[in-house]
Design a protein around this motif. Structure first.
Motif, short mmCIF file in Angstrom:
data_model
loop_
_atom_site.label_atom_id
_atom_site.label_comp_id
_atom_site.label_asym_id
_atom_site.label_seq_id
_atom_site.Cartn_x
_atom_site.Cartn_y
_atom_site.Cartn_z
N TYR A 195 0.84 -1.20 0.00
CA TYR A 195 0.00 0.00 0.00
C TYR A 195 0.87 1.24 0.00
N ASP A 196 0.26 2.34 -0.41
CA ASP A 196 0.89 3.66 -0.42
C ASP A 196 -0.21 4.66 -0.13
N VAL A 197 -0.25 5.17 1.10
CA VAL A 197 -1.33 6.07 1.51
C VAL A 197 -0.75 7.44 1.81
N SER A 198 -1.58 8.45 1.61
CA SER A 198 -1.17 9.82 1.88
C SER A 198 -1.25 10.12 3.37
N VAL A 199 -0.25 10.82 3.87
CA VAL A 199 -0.22 11.25 5.27
C VAL A 199 0.27 12.69 5.31
N GLU A 200 0.14 13.30 6.48
CA GLU A 200 0.75 14.61 6.66
C GLU A 200 2.26 14.47 6.58
N ARG A 201 2.93 15.55 6.30
CA ARG A 201 4.39 15.53 6.15
C ARG A 201 5.04 14.84 7.34
N HIS A 202 6.01 13.96 7.05
CA HIS A 202 6.64 13.15 8.08
C HIS A 202 8.14 13.10 7.83
N THR A 203 8.93 13.00 8.91
CA THR A 203 10.38 13.09 8.74
C THR A 203 11.17 11.96 9.39
N ARG A 204 10.52 11.03 10.10
CA ARG A 204 11.25 9.98 10.80
C ARG A 204 10.63 8.61 10.50
N PRO A 205 11.40 7.52 10.70
CA PRO A 205 10.85 6.18 10.46
C PRO A 205 9.66 5.88 11.38
N PRO A 206 8.69 5.10 10.89
CA PRO A 206 7.53 4.76 11.71
C PRO A 206 7.86 3.69 12.75
N ALA A 207 7.04 3.64 13.80
CA ALA A 207 7.10 2.54 14.77
C ALA A 207 6.10 1.48 14.32
N VAL A 208 6.54 0.23 14.21
CA VAL A 208 5.70 -0.85 13.70
C VAL A 208 5.40 -1.84 14.82
N LEU A 209 4.10 -2.09 15.07
CA LEU A 209 3.65 -2.99 16.12
C LEU A 209 2.92 -4.17 15.50
N ASP A 210 2.26 -4.99 16.34
CA ASP A 210 1.56 -6.16 15.83
C ASP A 210 0.53 -5.80 14.77
N ASP A 211 -0.30 -4.79 15.04
CA ASP A 211 -1.35 -4.44 14.08
C ASP A 211 -1.43 -2.94 13.82
N ARG A 212 -0.43 -2.20 14.24
CA ARG A 212 -0.44 -0.76 14.06
C ARG A 212 0.90 -0.28 13.50
N VAL A 213 0.82 0.82 12.77
CA VAL A 213 2.00 1.59 12.38
C VAL A 213 1.78 3.00 12.92
N ILE A 214 2.71 3.48 13.73
CA ILE A 214 2.57 4.78 14.39
C ILE A 214 3.60 5.74 13.81
N ILE A 215 3.13 6.92 13.42
CA ILE A 215 4.05 7.95 12.95
C ILE A 215 3.76 9.25 13.69
N GLY A 216 4.78 10.09 13.78
CA GLY A 216 4.62 11.43 14.32
C GLY A 216 5.02 12.44 13.26
N ASN A 217 4.36 13.59 13.28
CA ASN A 217 4.71 14.62 12.30
C ASN A 217 4.44 16.00 12.86
N SER A 218 4.24 16.96 11.99
CA SER A 218 4.13 18.36 12.41
C SER A 218 2.86 18.67 13.17
N THR A 219 1.88 17.76 13.15
CA THR A 219 0.60 18.05 13.82
C THR A 219 0.27 17.07 14.94
N GLY A 220 0.95 15.94 15.02
CA GLY A 220 0.62 15.01 16.09
C GLY A 220 1.07 13.59 15.82
N LEU A 221 0.43 12.65 16.51
CA LEU A 221 0.69 11.22 16.36
C LEU A 221 -0.47 10.59 15.60
N TYR A 222 -0.13 9.67 14.69
CA TYR A 222 -1.13 9.00 13.87
C TYR A 222 -0.98 7.49 14.00
N GLY A 223 -2.13 6.80 14.10
CA GLY A 223 -2.13 5.35 14.12
C GLY A 223 -2.76 4.80 12.85
N HIS A 224 -2.05 3.89 12.18
CA HIS A 224 -2.52 3.29 10.94
C HIS A 224 -2.63 1.78 11.09
#
Length: 388
Positions: free
Chosen positions: A276-305
């Motif tokens: 997959y390739d999904v659009s997100v807010e601008r991001h600058t660091r590698p994501p954290a990958v868990l059992d069923d979640r991918v977590i990213i942080g960016n200029s506005t907050g934390l996102y769970g995918h």
């Protein structure tokens, strides 16, 4: 124990200006039968950098790296191998960098470090553009074994990876018309491969490397590249494999998760297929990958995918941008924003468990090791995480 962090209370609104309660968008799948997540978070300080024998007080860490449950803590003069589970230092690497001036100012500064097979590799730069950046190798006995100086004096090292004793270096100049270089060193520190990109080329910076099988995937601000470590050949992944990873890599179970500027991608490297390739807010660091979640942080907050589909499940707003990768412990994602606020978020629901001033000023690194949260900034402190 006097808890440093406690869960949200009903005494007032959170400090980020939201209206309280869950600070994320629900994914709509929660039911009363779902297991309850953590309701509160507290931290108990376990150790601080000033207590490490090798460092003088006051101690200001340059950066920390986590390798196999071990921390490598860097000052200007040394790197300490530290066991956070026991709070004890192991080996101390005296860097012996170039200094000048009557007050011992350093011309040579540490950029980064990595560890392979109990050996330490350190990249440095100079405050003089006429002197090239360097890679130093320190053996298991902590003695320096060799030093390699880049061919291009004005290039500084963006990324380094060591695999089977071979050293891979990405370097560039600064600016929009930057030039770049990629160098491969053998176990003795001699150059075996070199590629140069002029200023008018698309490549202008390296971000990170990740290895899978015989290939080194190269994250760049430019063309998608991969290096065949057996054939010693540099390839374009889009042309050769039909995939374009981007940069900001996290590799888990043969799946490469990448977060280039405004996308979150997942690629099966065995099948050489984009999942997959999904659009997100601008991001600058590698994501954290868990059992069923991918977590990213960016200029506005934390996102769970959703890890399998990339679908955004929740969003937790922060006061300012989060520049470092989230640290995840016991189902809670931690991040410190540029406003020096520490946030704790339930990774399943996005519920905001806490937001308050970070206990370490200018904390630009958050690292999780077991149940320990390590914050590095103006100072270095570690906390045991307790969820209830």
């Amino acid at each position: 124990m006097q808890p440093l962090l406690e869960g949200d209370s009903d005494d007032g609104d959170p400090t980020d200006g939201s209206t309280g309660g869950s600070n994320g968008e629900s994914d709509g799948d929660s039911t009363d039968d779902d297991p309850a997540g953590p309701e509160s978070v507290s931290l108990e300080e376990t150790w601080r950098g000033s207590e490490i024998d090798a460092f003088d007080e006051p101690f200001h860490p340059r950066f920390i790296r986590s390798v196999d449950e071990t921390l490598y803590i860097t000052s200007q003069t040394s790197i300490v191998e530290f066991d956070p589970s026991t709070g004890t230092q192991q080996r101390v690497f005296d860097l012996e960098l170039v200094e000048y001036g009557e007050h011992g100012e350093f011309r040579e500064r540490v950029l980064d470090c990595t560890v392979f097979d109990d050996e330490l590799y350190v990249t440095t730069e100079f405050d003089d553009d006429e002197v090239a950046s360097r890679v130093h190798k320190y053996g298991s006995s902590t003695e320096r074994e060799w030093t390699y100086e880049l061919e291009d004096p004005d290039h500084w090292i963006n990324a380094i990876e060591v695999t089977s004793g071979w050293v891979y270096i990405g370097a560039s100049t600064s600016g929009s018309d930057a030039e770049g270089s990629f160098t491969v060193l053998n176990q003795q520190g001699n150059s075996e491969f070199y590629e140069y990109w002029p200023p008018d080329d698309d490549l202008n910076s390296f971000q990170d490397f990740v290895t899978h099988d015989r290939f080194l995937y190269i994250g760049t601000l430019g063309p998608p590249l991969v290096f065949d470590m057996e054939a010693r050949t540099l390839l374009n992944t889009q042309e050769e494999f039909g995939i374009s990873p981007g940069r900001n890599f996290t590799l888990v179970d043969d799946i490469l998760y990448a977060a280039p500027s405004s996308n979150l991608r997942a690629l099966d490297l065995d099948a050489r297929e984009e999942l997959y390739d999904v659009s997100v807010e601008r991001h600058t660091r590698p994501p954290a990958v868990l059992d069923d979640r991918v977590i990213i942080g960016n200029s506005t907050g934390l996102y769970g995918h959703d890890r399998s589909t990339g679908e955004e499940l929740w969003y937790a707003r922060t006061t300012d941008g989060i520049e470092d990768s989230p640290a995840v412990i016991d189902g809670v994602a931690f991040g410190v924003d540029d406003h020096e606020m520490l946030y704790a978020v339930d990774v399943e629901t996005g519920d905001l468990l806490y937001d308050d001033d970070a206990p370490v000023s200018r904390a630009d690194q958050t690292v999780s090791i077991g149940s320990e949260l390590v914050l590095a900034g103006e100072r270095l402190k570690s906390y045991s995480v307790i969820t209830e």
